[in-house]
Design an enzyme around this catalytic site. Structure first.
Site, PDB file in Angstrom:
ATOM      1  N   GLU A  85       0.804  -1.227  -0.118  1.00 28.07           N
ATOM      2  CA  GLU A  85       0.136  -0.002  -0.012  1.00 28.07           C
ATOM      3  C   GLU A  85       0.869   1.184   0.088  1.00 28.07           C
ATOM      4  O   GLU A  85       1.722   1.638   0.873  1.00 28.07           O
ATOM      5  CB  GLU A  85      -0.951  -0.086   1.202  1.00 28.07           C
ATOM      6  CG  GLU A  85      -1.892   0.973   1.254  1.00 28.07           C
ATOM      7  CD  GLU A  85      -2.945   0.841   2.627  1.00 28.07           C
ATOM      8  OE1 GLU A  85      -3.066   1.978   3.123  1.00 28.07           O
ATOM      9  OE2 GLU A  85      -3.064  -0.190   2.890  1.00 28.07           O
ATOM     10  N   ASP A 142      -4.532   8.570   9.989  1.00 25.38           N
ATOM     11  CA  ASP A 142      -3.309   8.190  10.699  1.00 25.38           C
ATOM     12  C   ASP A 142      -2.827   8.789  11.723  1.00 25.38           C
ATOM     13  O   ASP A 142      -3.183   9.757  12.435  1.00 25.38           O
ATOM     14  CB  ASP A 142      -2.185   8.591   9.564  1.00 25.38           C
ATOM     15  CG  ASP A 142      -2.539   8.085   8.152  1.00 25.38           C
ATOM     16  OD1 ASP A 142      -3.066   6.996   8.265  1.00 25.38           O
ATOM     17  OD2 ASP A 142      -2.464   8.847   7.091  1.00 25.38           O
TER      18      ASP A 142
END
Length: 261
Positions: free
Chosen positions: A48, A59
């Site tokens: 990814e 995140d």
């Protein structure tokens, strides 16, 4: 719609898949080819590729820090796709999934993004802040035209109706976020998380599922593999890159930490 390398991967391996996230441009601006080479050498099934962004809402601090460093190193979406095209020569079989936020993609231009992704060898996209309704109206036609599926995320709060709607309207695989929090490593999954894994596993969806967020040791990896087709690991690998001098050492550290090296 065929999903090319993704479809081939799930055709030959439907369990124990290992997908690794890394931020392009971290730790160095030109480290992508080395990173993919060493991950392939380490037995990773899929990568990814993260587009660094200044406000990555999904995140945690580890990946946020890697994005900050990557941006300082001069990484941007155009350069990322140029590097991806070169890195594709390293592995013809490994699926490349592009992970980025909507704002940089919008600035790049959606059609141009799909054109350049196809040329670079990208097999799917993940856009965490893309509303599902906008996917249906703006992205699904491009996904079908260019053969690049959009991977949608589900969380413990996603209703069964929405999960089934995603399963019916998207290709590739379903990204099961293990919790509603941001990315990061955890020592173990809670009973509530395991119940969520079991609940989704019992829906008998037509697309494979990969579990991400919080996988950091043999126990969490084994549990992710038990209730889905595979695991996605990001923060742990970023930490491995930070505490080792070379990418090869980081991959060896990763596999040893997960108990698969």
């Amino acid at each position: 719609m065929k999903t090319n390398r993704l479809e081939s991967l799930f055709g030959r391996k439907n369990r124990d898949i290992l997908s690794i996230y890394f931020t392009c441009g971290f730790p160095k601006s030109d480290s992508m080819e080395e990173t993919i080479r060493e991950l392939a050498r380490g037995g990773v099934d899929m990568v990814e590729i993260g587009v660094p962004f200044s406000d990555p809402m999904a995140d945690g601090p580890v990946i946020q820090h890697s994005s900050t460093i990557a941006l300082r190193n001069g990484m941007n979406l155009r350069l990322l796709l140029e590097q991806t095209k070169k890195a594709r020569k390293i592995s013809e079989e490994m699926p490349f999934v592009l992970m980025g936020y909507l704002n940089p993609f919008m600035q790049y231009g959606f059609r141009k993004l799909f054109e350049d992704c196809r040329e670079a060898g990208i097999d799917a996209m993940i856009v965490p802040d893309l509303p599902f309704e906008d996917y249906l109206s703006d992205f699904k036609p491009l996904c079908e035209e260019f053969g690049i599926p959009m991977i949608m995320l589900i969380t413990p709060e996603t209703s069964e109706d929405r999960v089934r709607l995603i399963d019916e309207n998207c290709d590739g695989f379903i990204y099961m976020v293990s919790s509603a929090s941001t990315t990061g490593t955890k020592d173990r999954f809670s009973d509530e998380q395991l119940d969520y894994f079991k609940r989704i596993d019992g829906l008998e969806l037509k697309h494979p599922r990969l579990i991400g967020f919080g996988i950091s040791n043999p126990d969490t990896l084994r549990e992710a593999w038990c209730y889905s087709s595979g695991a996605i690991i990001g923060s742990l690998f970023i930490k491995c890159l930070e505490r080792n001098n070379t990418v090869r050492e980081a991959v060896e550290d990763l596999t040893k930490t997960l108990g698969i090296g």
